[in-house]
Motif scaffolding. Structure first.
Motif, PDB file in Angstrom:
ATOM      1  N   MET A   1      67.774  67.119  45.315  1.00 38.32           N
ATOM      2  CA  MET A   1      68.713  67.686  44.231  1.00 38.32           C
ATOM      3  C   MET A   1      69.061  69.092  44.430  1.00 38.32           C
ATOM      4  SD  MET A   1      68.372  66.401  40.205  1.00 38.32           S
ATOM      5  CE  MET A   1      66.954  67.238  39.891  1.00 38.32           C
ATOM      6  N   ALA A   2      70.383  69.188  43.943  1.00 37.15           N
ATOM      7  CA  ALA A   2      70.668  70.542  44.050  1.00 37.15           C
ATOM      8  C   ALA A   2      70.107  71.644  42.970  1.00 37.15           C
ATOM      9  CB  ALA A   2      72.538  70.718  43.660  1.00 37.15           C
ATOM     10  N   ASP A   3      69.841  72.997  43.267  1.00 36.70           N
ATOM     11  CA  ASP A   3      69.072  73.872  42.648  1.00 36.70           C
ATOM     12  C   ASP A   3      70.058  74.250  41.131  1.00 36.70           C
ATOM     13  OD1 ASP A   3      67.019  74.012  44.194  1.00 36.70           O
ATOM     14  OD2 ASP A   3      67.879  75.325  45.280  1.00 36.70           O
ATOM     15  N   ASP A   4      71.111  73.658  41.164  1.00 35.05           N
ATOM     16  CA  ASP A   4      72.273  74.290  40.178  1.00 35.05           C
ATOM     17  C   ASP A   4      71.891  73.471  38.985  1.00 35.05           C
ATOM     18  OD1 ASP A   4      73.551  75.362  42.019  1.00 35.05           O
ATOM     19  OD2 ASP A   4      75.087  74.236  42.314  1.00 35.05           O
ATOM     20  N   PHE A   5      71.175  72.360  39.048  1.00 41.21           N
ATOM     21  CA  PHE A   5      70.784  71.601  37.647  1.00 41.21           C
ATOM     22  C   PHE A   5      69.488  71.809  37.246  1.00 41.21           C
ATOM     23  CE2 PHE A   5      73.475  68.934  40.347  1.00 41.21           C
ATOM     24  CZ  PHE A   5      74.378  68.707  39.554  1.00 41.21           C
ATOM     25  N   ILE A   6      69.448  71.848  35.946  1.00 38.86           N
ATOM     26  CA  ILE A   6      67.961  72.156  34.914  1.00 38.86           C
ATOM     27  C   ILE A   6      67.313  70.961  34.931  1.00 38.86           C
ATOM     28  CG2 ILE A   6      67.178  73.081  32.991  1.00 38.86           C
ATOM     29  CD1 ILE A   6      69.681  74.590  32.516  1.00 38.86           C
ATOM     30  N   SER A   7      65.942  70.876  35.577  1.00 42.03           N
ATOM     31  CA  SER A   7      65.256  69.672  35.058  1.00 42.03           C
ATOM     32  C   SER A   7      64.396  69.685  33.867  1.00 42.03           C
ATOM     33  CB  SER A   7      64.256  69.852  36.344  1.00 42.03           C
ATOM     34  OG  SER A   7      63.382  68.842  36.241  1.00 42.03           O
ATOM     35  N   TYR A   8      64.556  68.610  33.445  1.00 37.51           N
ATOM     36  CA  TYR A   8      63.899  68.263  32.106  1.00 37.51           C
ATOM     37  C   TYR A   8      62.790  67.267  32.146  1.00 37.51           C
ATOM     38  CZ  TYR A   8      67.656  70.917  29.999  1.00 37.51           C
ATOM     39  OH  TYR A   8      68.911  71.943  29.729  1.00 37.51           O
ATOM     40  N   ALA A   9      62.178  67.368  33.381  1.00 37.63           N
ATOM     41  CA  ALA A   9      61.116  66.512  33.548  1.00 37.63           C
ATOM     42  C   ALA A   9      59.789  66.695  33.142  1.00 37.63           C
ATOM     43  CB  ALA A   9      60.624  66.635  35.274  1.00 37.63           C
ATOM     44  N   HIS A  10      59.099  65.725  32.509  1.00 37.49           N
ATOM     45  CA  HIS A  10      57.880  65.664  31.695  1.00 37.49           C
ATOM     46  C   HIS A  10      57.954  66.283  30.295  1.00 37.49           C
ATOM     47  CE1 HIS A  10      56.101  64.455  35.485  1.00 37.49           C
ATOM     48  NE2 HIS A  10      56.649  65.671  36.087  1.00 37.49           N
ATOM     49  N   GLN A  11      59.426  66.251  29.925  1.00 37.75           N
ATOM     50  CA  GLN A  11      59.615  66.695  28.561  1.00 37.75           C
ATOM     51  C   GLN A  11      60.109  65.639  27.625  1.00 37.75           C
ATOM     52  OE1 GLN A  11      62.027  70.281  28.220  1.00 37.75           O
ATOM     53  NE2 GLN A  11      61.686  70.607  30.153  1.00 37.75           N
ATOM     54  N   GLU A  12      59.591  65.508  26.420  1.00 43.47           N
ATOM     55  CA  GLU A  12      59.889  64.314  25.624  1.00 43.47           C
ATOM     56  C   GLU A  12      60.868  65.046  24.541  1.00 43.47           C
ATOM     57  OE1 GLU A  12      57.192  62.053  23.530  1.00 43.47           O
ATOM     58  OE2 GLU A  12      55.776  62.020  25.269  1.00 43.47           O
ATOM     59  N   LEU A  13      62.089  64.527  24.866  1.00 43.66           N
ATOM     60  CA  LEU A  13      63.300  65.191  23.995  1.00 43.66           C
ATOM     61  C   LEU A  13      64.042  63.837  23.148  1.00 43.66           C
ATOM     62  CD1 LEU A  13      64.806  66.771  27.141  1.00 43.66           C
ATOM     63  CD2 LEU A  13      63.552  67.978  25.435  1.00 43.66           C
ATOM     64  N   PRO A  14      64.512  64.609  22.054  1.00 45.47           N
ATOM     65  CA  PRO A  14      65.196  63.493  21.129  1.00 45.47           C
ATOM     66  C   PRO A  14      66.477  62.989  21.863  1.00 45.47           C
ATOM     67  CG  PRO A  14      65.476  65.668  20.175  1.00 45.47           C
ATOM     68  CD  PRO A  14      64.247  65.938  21.479  1.00 45.47           C
ATOM     69  N   LEU A  15      66.897  61.962  21.747  1.00 48.73           N
ATOM     70  CA  LEU A  15      68.290  61.454  22.329  1.00 48.73           C
ATOM     71  C   LEU A  15      69.376  62.422  22.102  1.00 48.73           C
ATOM     72  CD1 LEU A  15      69.697  59.247  23.774  1.00 48.73           C
ATOM     73  CD2 LEU A  15      70.301  58.089  21.685  1.00 48.73           C
ATOM     74  N   LYS A  16      69.655  63.131  21.031  1.00 47.59           N
ATOM     75  CA  LYS A  16      70.333  64.167  20.881  1.00 47.59           C
ATOM     76  C   LYS A  16      70.591  65.204  21.850  1.00 47.59           C
ATOM     77  CE  LYS A  16      72.704  67.086  17.176  1.00 47.59           C
ATOM     78  NZ  LYS A  16      72.627  67.438  15.755  1.00 47.59           N
ATOM     79  N   SER A  17      69.317  65.616  22.069  1.00 46.91           N
ATOM     80  CA  SER A  17      69.229  66.876  23.172  1.00 46.91           C
ATOM     81  C   SER A  17      69.416  66.341  24.466  1.00 46.91           C
ATOM     82  CB  SER A  17      67.708  67.380  22.824  1.00 46.91           C
ATOM     83  OG  SER A  17      67.543  68.105  21.846  1.00 46.91           O
ATOM     84  N   ILE A  18      69.097  64.914  24.822  1.00 53.01           N
ATOM     85  CA  ILE A  18      69.158  64.257  26.129  1.00 53.01           C
ATOM     86  C   ILE A  18      70.617  64.299  26.429  1.00 53.01           C
ATOM     87  CG2 ILE A  18      69.041  62.178  27.364  1.00 53.01           C
ATOM     88  CD1 ILE A  18      66.109  61.805  26.234  1.00 53.01           C
ATOM     89  N   SER A  66      63.828  52.627  39.424  1.00 57.37           N
ATOM     90  CA  SER A  66      64.229  54.174  39.265  1.00 57.37           C
ATOM     91  C   SER A  66      63.180  54.939  38.300  1.00 57.37           C
ATOM     92  CB  SER A  66      65.604  54.297  38.688  1.00 57.37           C
ATOM     93  OG  SER A  66      65.984  55.722  39.070  1.00 57.37           O
ATOM     94  N   MET A  67      62.040  55.618  39.204  1.00 61.36           N
ATOM     95  CA  MET A  67      60.976  56.101  38.586  1.00 61.36           C
ATOM     96  C   MET A  67      61.626  57.560  38.879  1.00 61.36           C
ATOM     97  SD  MET A  67      59.154  53.854  37.730  1.00 61.36           S
ATOM     98  CE  MET A  67      57.671  54.726  37.438  1.00 61.36           C
ATOM     99  N   ASN A  68      61.789  58.387  37.493  1.00 63.32           N
ATOM    100  CA  ASN A  68      62.146  59.738  37.461  1.00 63.32           C
ATOM    101  C   ASN A  68      61.620  60.135  35.885  1.00 63.32           C
ATOM    102  OD1 ASN A  68      63.504  62.079  37.017  1.00 63.32           O
ATOM    103  ND2 ASN A  68      64.293  61.811  39.009  1.00 63.32           N
TER     104      ASN A  68
END
Length: 112
Positions: A1-18, A66-68
């Protein structure tokens, strides 16, 4: 995956933030970004509720989940698939039956 994207892995986020963070993928072929090709392509399968889960048809292994751990990336993938008319199934059983009925490609795993 390109480095241009911010990863939000392992973060619990509300749907609005997602949804907000998924905007970084606008205009991007998220399926291709995650490795889609003619032998490995995504489909949508209803997950028992009102939503779909992305699964992959792999010519060597059949269906895979799809496991991510990046909920933002997975949301972006699901939206991309919905917006671009990728196959949708009401259950895993329906997806499996369709793949057999339409002779989706299968290949033997190479030895050695």
């Amino acid at each position: 995956m390109a480095d241009d994207f911010i990863s939000y892995a392992h973060q619990e986020l509300p749907l609005k933030s997602i949804k907000k963070f998924a905007a970084q993928y606008e205009g991007v072929n998220v399926a291709e970004l995650l490795g889609a090709n003619e032998g490995n392509f995504p489909v949508l399968v209803r997950d028992g509720g009102d939503d779909y889960t992305a699964m992959w048809w792999n010519a060597y292994m059949g269906f895979t989940i799809s496991m991510n751990d990046d909920s933002v990336l997975m949301y972006a993938l699901r939206q991309f698939l919905l917006d671009n008319a990728y196959p949708r199934f009401e259950s895993f059983y329906d997806a499996q039956a369709y793949s057999v009925a339409h002779d989706w490609p299968r290949k033997a795993i190479p030895e050695g």
